[in-house]
Design an enzyme around this catalytic site. Structure first.
Site, PDB file in Angstrom:
ATOM      1  N   ASP A 281      25.811 -63.507  -9.091  1.00  0.00           N
ATOM      2  CA  ASP A 281      25.554 -62.304  -9.873  1.00  0.00           C
ATOM      3  C   ASP A 281      26.873 -61.776 -10.392  1.00  0.00           C
ATOM      4  O   ASP A 281      27.923 -62.110  -9.855  1.00  0.00           O
ATOM      5  CB  ASP A 281      24.976 -61.211  -8.956  1.00  0.00           C
ATOM      6  CG  ASP A 281      23.488 -61.365  -8.782  1.00  0.00           C
ATOM      7  OD1 ASP A 281      22.864 -61.984  -9.642  1.00  0.00           O
ATOM      8  OD2 ASP A 281      22.968 -60.852  -7.761  1.00  0.00           O
ATOM      9  N   ASP A 549      19.729 -59.900  -5.306  1.00  0.00           N
ATOM     10  CA  ASP A 549      19.516 -58.650  -4.583  1.00  0.00           C
ATOM     11  C   ASP A 549      18.124 -58.055  -4.785  1.00  0.00           C
ATOM     12  O   ASP A 549      17.548 -57.503  -3.875  1.00  0.00           O
ATOM     13  CB  ASP A 549      20.603 -57.617  -4.937  1.00  0.00           C
ATOM     14  CG  ASP A 549      20.809 -57.497  -6.435  1.00  0.00           C
ATOM     15  OD1 ASP A 549      19.999 -58.056  -7.199  1.00  0.00           O
ATOM     16  OD2 ASP A 549      21.781 -56.840  -6.846  1.00  0.00           O
ATOM     17  N   ASP A 553      14.143 -61.654  -6.909  1.00  0.00           N
ATOM     18  CA  ASP A 553      15.060 -62.773  -6.711  1.00  0.00           C
ATOM     19  C   ASP A 553      14.662 -63.636  -5.527  1.00  0.00           C
ATOM     20  O   ASP A 553      15.142 -64.760  -5.382  1.00  0.00           O
ATOM     21  CB  ASP A 553      16.491 -62.264  -6.467  1.00  0.00           C
ATOM     22  CG  ASP A 553      17.071 -61.636  -7.723  1.00  0.00           C
ATOM     23  OD1 ASP A 553      16.540 -61.921  -8.811  1.00  0.00           O
ATOM     24  OD2 ASP A 553      18.045 -60.884  -7.602  1.00  0.00           O
TER      25      ASP A 553
HETATM   26  P1  ATP Z   1      24.360 -58.103 -12.854  1.00  0.00           P
HETATM   27  O1  ATP Z   1      24.298 -59.547 -12.718  1.00  0.00           O
HETATM   28  O2  ATP Z   1      25.490 -57.636 -13.684  1.00  0.00           O
HETATM   29  O3  ATP Z   1      24.173 -57.353 -11.591  1.00  0.00           O
HETATM   30  P2  ATP Z   1      21.693 -57.696 -13.407  1.00  0.00           P
HETATM   31  O4  ATP Z   1      21.225 -59.056 -13.595  1.00  0.00           O
HETATM   32  O5  ATP Z   1      21.443 -56.973 -12.159  1.00  0.00           O
HETATM   33  O6  ATP Z   1      23.186 -57.649 -13.786  1.00  0.00           O
HETATM   34  P3  ATP Z   1      20.053 -55.808 -14.570  1.00  0.00           P
HETATM   35  O7  ATP Z   1      20.325 -54.792 -13.536  1.00  0.00           O
HETATM   36  O8  ATP Z   1      18.804 -56.546 -14.612  1.00  0.00           O
HETATM   37  O9  ATP Z   1      21.223 -56.828 -14.614  1.00  0.00           O
HETATM   38  O10 ATP Z   1      20.299 -55.094 -15.931  1.00  0.00           O
HETATM   39  C1  ATP Z   1      19.962 -55.656 -17.180  1.00  0.00           C
HETATM   40  C2  ATP Z   1      20.176 -54.617 -18.268  1.00  0.00           C
HETATM   41  O11 ATP Z   1      19.291 -53.545 -18.044  1.00  0.00           O
HETATM   42  C3  ATP Z   1      21.559 -54.016 -18.251  1.00  0.00           C
HETATM   43  O12 ATP Z   1      22.399 -54.685 -19.136  1.00  0.00           O
HETATM   44  C4  ATP Z   1      21.328 -52.597 -18.704  1.00  0.00           C
HETATM   45  O13 ATP Z   1      21.397 -52.528 -20.100  1.00  0.00           O
HETATM   46  C5  ATP Z   1      19.940 -52.310 -18.280  1.00  0.00           C
HETATM   47  N1  ATP Z   1      19.896 -51.510 -17.056  1.00  0.00           N
HETATM   48  C6  ATP Z   1      20.515 -51.763 -15.899  1.00  0.00           C
HETATM   49  N2  ATP Z   1      20.242 -50.838 -14.968  1.00  0.00           N
HETATM   50  C7  ATP Z   1      19.389 -49.977 -15.545  1.00  0.00           C
HETATM   51  C8  ATP Z   1      18.696 -48.801 -15.119  1.00  0.00           C
HETATM   52  N3  ATP Z   1      18.828 -48.333 -13.879  1.00  0.00           N
HETATM   53  N4  ATP Z   1      17.908 -48.167 -15.990  1.00  0.00           N
HETATM   54  C9  ATP Z   1      17.760 -48.637 -17.215  1.00  0.00           C
HETATM   55  N5  ATP Z   1      18.366 -49.727 -17.705  1.00  0.00           N
HETATM   56  C10 ATP Z   1      19.172 -50.396 -16.888  1.00  0.00           C
END
Ligand code: ATP
Length: 816
Positions: A281, A549, A553
């Site tokens: 991640d 996480d 997943d």
């Molecule tokens: P990373 O690998 O960086 O942890 P992730 O795979 O967990 O990223 P996500 O958390 O799924 O990524 O987020 C994807 C997109 O959704 C982000 O780029 C952001 O634009 C949006 N996002 C993230 N967190 C939130 C939230 N709490 N509320 C709304 N949109 C969000």
């Protein structure tokens, strides 16, 4: 858990002990009382040794189970506290989030879109919607919609409730009784060694039978020959192997815990060493996860957060203030770091907006939808990934008020996102819709409000670890839900990717048109995409470690060869599916874990090498003698003694070696590789033969020179012991010599060897023992011969590897 006494008694239920007991009975029947008593003593000593090893192994395994204990968030004295789930009591207020496993039976008092999976309890795999409403008394579990039951999982939404029952009084407890945890399954290597052990036993028993029969046929004394066969059988079976493997694995797990990697499934320790791809991640693992709100794009312009006032924000401020799932505890906001960054940014800019409001409805964030919305005062406040949000907007907030948005305007907004994300920012779009009449309308026909840019610095230590893992032949790919621009910028800073062709979007992955061989960054992926990535690598024969996480997943973690759950912020579901948990989420510790994993496997190879060579040497000594009709070089008790002195402590000490320098400088070991691969089998056989021939040589030489059988046997006996005690230093490394490692760098081994030497001297010089073991004291000259000949192979080996390295250096220089 087994009682100590059983562990002790189990040592005597062994096949080997039975054979020895049989030998003792024969001895007694033939009137050899001293032999019989000595064999009994050796059985007991062996049993004690086995007990100590196995007890230690069991204790460390039991301690491992305590490393991972589920925790829950409760509200006590008005403050949120994290407590061990087992310490929760009825009356506690528990906070439930997506991915949690309910620690008790809980009556919901607050429920935002909560859905649970109750299959463990009801067998029904469809998700069940929950509510905090009052329900008339019902009997069936499935109808109790305002209860969350212990052991079921929150798959969606969030909520809070009061604990009504814990432990055995819960619905789960009533149905299942105490569910035993899965326990530690044996690792593939343990299984392979077990089958190897069976093989060895067959061969050894065969050889020993031949020795006995040949001995008797060539006129040997029947009693002596049978006892010799039995002793040889006992000595040649590497009975310490399974316990030492377990100890080695368990010790490795302890060392891993130091690196904040908590092993849940023992086989993972072994698999770690053959990892070829790490799918990591981004946020929190490769970056610091200390997100800060840096810039806001509002009404057509980017502003630094410091340049704005609350007047500039308008409705956008409301979105920032209320559209989140954070919880307040003791004055600070806890929860998702992205949301906390947004909220804290607002707090600096317009503290008066940071109030609490009643949330009428909430569609929580989900990385599949990449969107979240809340209903406050009949307005829907929305935030999410820009592409998703912008596609749902038909109006936009501008300097001149609200205007309709067309495709051109949408494209220009997306270009804005593209440009800024290339600087490594995580971007969210904020939008809203007023006068909501139906919950269905919360996420469509929105008005676009603003873009926000959050900065999250990369972890500096990850850069170094990435270099180490690359050198070790382990490829790292970054997987993120973030925008490709953000992902590439971060990957470039880390040194994971250097051109944009190495990025692939989740969408492309689904289409499956582009080959993913050279891809280093997967952006905008959904949890299903993670599964595709794991499968793809596995199909190519790679050994995949995958981090995760979120709730979604879990399947990908299960599918990966090594599933790594994030300790901080990771859901219970992923932790349960994972092979190990990374308590501090830090990428560097994944690389440490791989190094440890390799080290542990190396150690196992070390003592397999040592034990098998040594045993081969002993068997060969006796076998050659019987084959050529020589007198027997060892008496049965001597054989048993060698086994006792050399197999126990020194082999154990080998298991305590630290990973060598070269551990991370070679490619990963193929997963199915045999323990004897890379020349180990040959080394075992060659050294085994050398040990055997040396002993026979010394024995025959001594007969010729001194003409004294007792002395010749004593010399052969001592030579076998010392051959092994020198050899154990060779076994410490497959590449380095004991001289380059330093004889004292494993102090346990030095002690183990010293103890063995002292025990050997005891048998030679204590008059009573010397009579029982039929030994005679050795002169200085005889000691000299023994030490010289038994240490020779170690010196020759060291000289050989030294000259090989020197020659290689010279050739390399000449080539340049
Ligand atoms: P990373 O690998 O960086 O942890 P992730 O795979 O967990 O990223 P996500 O958390 O799924 O990524 O987020 C994807 C997109 O959704 C982000 O780029 C952001 O634009 C949006 N996002 C993230 N967190 C939130 C939230 N709490 N509320 C709304 N949109 C969000």
């Amino acid at each position: 858990k087994d009682k100590i006494i059983f562990v002790f008694l189990r040592q005597f239920c062994d096949f080997m002990v039975m054979v020895l007991l049989f030998a003792a009975i024969i001895s007694a029947a033939c009137g050899e009382t001293v032999d019989a008593l000595m064999i009994l003593a050796i059985i007991i000593l062996n049993g004690v040794l086995g007990f100590v090893q196995e007890y230690k192994a069991e204790k460390s395994l039991a301690a491992l189970e305590k490393l991972y204990t589920p925790e829950s968030v409760v509200l006590r004295e008005g403050k949120e506290q994290v407590v061990l789930s087992e310490n929760i009591v009825p009356g506690d207020i528990v906070i439930l989030r997506q991915g949690d496993k309910a620690p008790a039976d809980i009556r919901l008092t607050e429920a935002y879109n909560i859905e649970t999976e109750e299959a463990v309890l009801t067998g029904e795999s469809a998700y069940v919607e929950k509510t905090s409403a009052v329900i008339d008394a019902v009997k069936e579990i499935s109808a109790k919609k305002n209860m969350v039951f212990s052991g079921t999982t929150i798959v969606k939404g969030r909520g809070m409730g009061i604990v009504t029952a814990t432990g055995m009084s819960t619905e789960m407890g009533r149905i299942a009784g105490l569910l035993d945890s899965a326990g530690n399954e044996p690792t593939p290597l343990q299984l392979r060694l077990k089958s190897l052990g069976k093989w060895l036993i067959t061969i050894c028993v065969g050889v020993c039978a031949i020795v006995s029969v040949l001995g008797i046929l060539t006129g040997g004394d029947v009693y002596t020959m049978i006892l010799t066969g039995v002793s040889l059988g006992v000595a040649s079976i590497p009975e310490g192997l399974p316990a030492i493997v377990t100890i080695c694995l368990a010790l490795g797990v302890w060392r891993l815990a130091k690196y904040k990697a908590i092993v849940k499934k023992l086989p993972a320790v072994e698999t770690l060493g053959s990892t070829t791809v790490i799918c990591s991640d981004k946020t929190g693992t490769l970056t610091e996860n200390t997100m800060v709100l840096d810039k806001v794009y509002i009404k057509g312009r980017w502003h630094l957060i410091t340049e704005l006032t609350d007047g500039d924000l308008g409705v956008v401020g409301k979105v920032m203030a209320y559209c989140h799932s954070l919880r307040e505890s003791a004055g600070s906001m806890l929860g998702d770091p992205t949301e906390a960054a947004l909220y804290n940014g607002l707090k600096k800019l317009a503290p008066n907006l940071c109030t609490t409001k009643k949330i009428d409805y909430e569609n929580p964030f989900d990385s599949g939808r990449r969107l979240m919305s809340v209903l406050v005062d009949q307005s829907s406040l929305v935030k999410g990934a820009p592409d998703t949000v912008i596609s749902k907007c038909d109006k936009v907030l501008t300097e001149k008020g609200i205007q309709t948005i067309d495709d051109i305007a949408r494209k220009s907004l997306l270009r804005e996102v593209d440009t800024i994300s290339r600087r490594g920012y995580r971007i969210l779009a904020l939008a809203y819709r007023e006068n909501i009449v139906s919950l269905k309308d919360m996420e469509n026909s929105l008005t676009f409000g603003a873009l926000v840019a959050l900065a999250d610095p990369i972890r500096e230590d990850a850069v170094e670890s990435l270099k180490i893992s690359a050198k070790a032949g382990v490829k790292t790919v970054m997987i993120t839900g973030d925008h490709s621009g953000t992902a590439f910028a971060v990957a470039k800073n880390l040194g994971i990717a250097d051109n944009e062709n190495q990025i692939m979007l989740g969408r492309e992955l689904e289409e499956g048109v582009r080959p993913i061989e050279d891809i280093r960054v997967f952006a905008r992926v959904s949890p299903e995409d993670k599964m595709r990535i794991v499968r793809h690598y596995k199909n190519r024969g790679e050994v995949v470690a995958m981090t995760g996480d979120g709730v979604n997943d879990a399947p990908a973690l299960r599918e990966a060869d090594i599933g790594i759950a994030m300790g901080m912020g990771g859901s219970d579901v992923t932790k349960e599916a994972a092979d190990f948990i990374l308590s501090d989420n830090n990428f560097t510790n994944i690389v440490h874990a791989i190094e440890e994993g390799r080290g542990i496997y190396d150690n196992i190879r070390k003592f397999v090498r040592y034990l098998l060579s040594s045993n081969l040497g002993e068997v060969l000594t006796m076998f050659i003698a019987v084959l050529f009709g020589f007198p027997l070089p060892l008496v049965p008790l001597q054989i048993l003694w060698i086994n006792l002195v050399t197999d126990g402590l020194p082999a154990l000490a080998l298991g305590l070696e630290k990973p060598g320098k070269e551990t991370m400088e070679r490619p990963p070991r193929p997963k199915s590789e045999s323990v004897f691969a890379r020349g180990l089998g040959a080394k075992i056989v060659v050294r085994g033969c050398i040990i055997g021939f040396t002993a026979i040589g010394i024995f025959l030489g001594a007969i010729m020179v001194y003409g004294d059988m007792t002395l010749a046997r004593t010399m052969a006996f001592t030579a076998l012991v010392f051959s092994q005690l020198f050899y154990v230093f060779d076994c410490r490394s497959e590449n380095d010599t004991p001289f380059s490692l330093g004889f004292f760098s494993n102090i346990y081994l030095v002690w183990a060897v010293l103890i063995s030497v002292a025990l050997q001297c005891l048998v030679l010089y204590n008059p009573w023992l010397s009579r029982v073991f039929l030994t005679s004291p050795l002169s200085l000259e005889q000691w000299g011969v023994i030490l010289l000949l038994t240490s020779l192979p170690t010196f020759i080996g060291a000289f050989w590897s030294f000259s090989k390295k020197k020659l290689k250096n010279i050739f390399e220089k000449q080539e340049k």
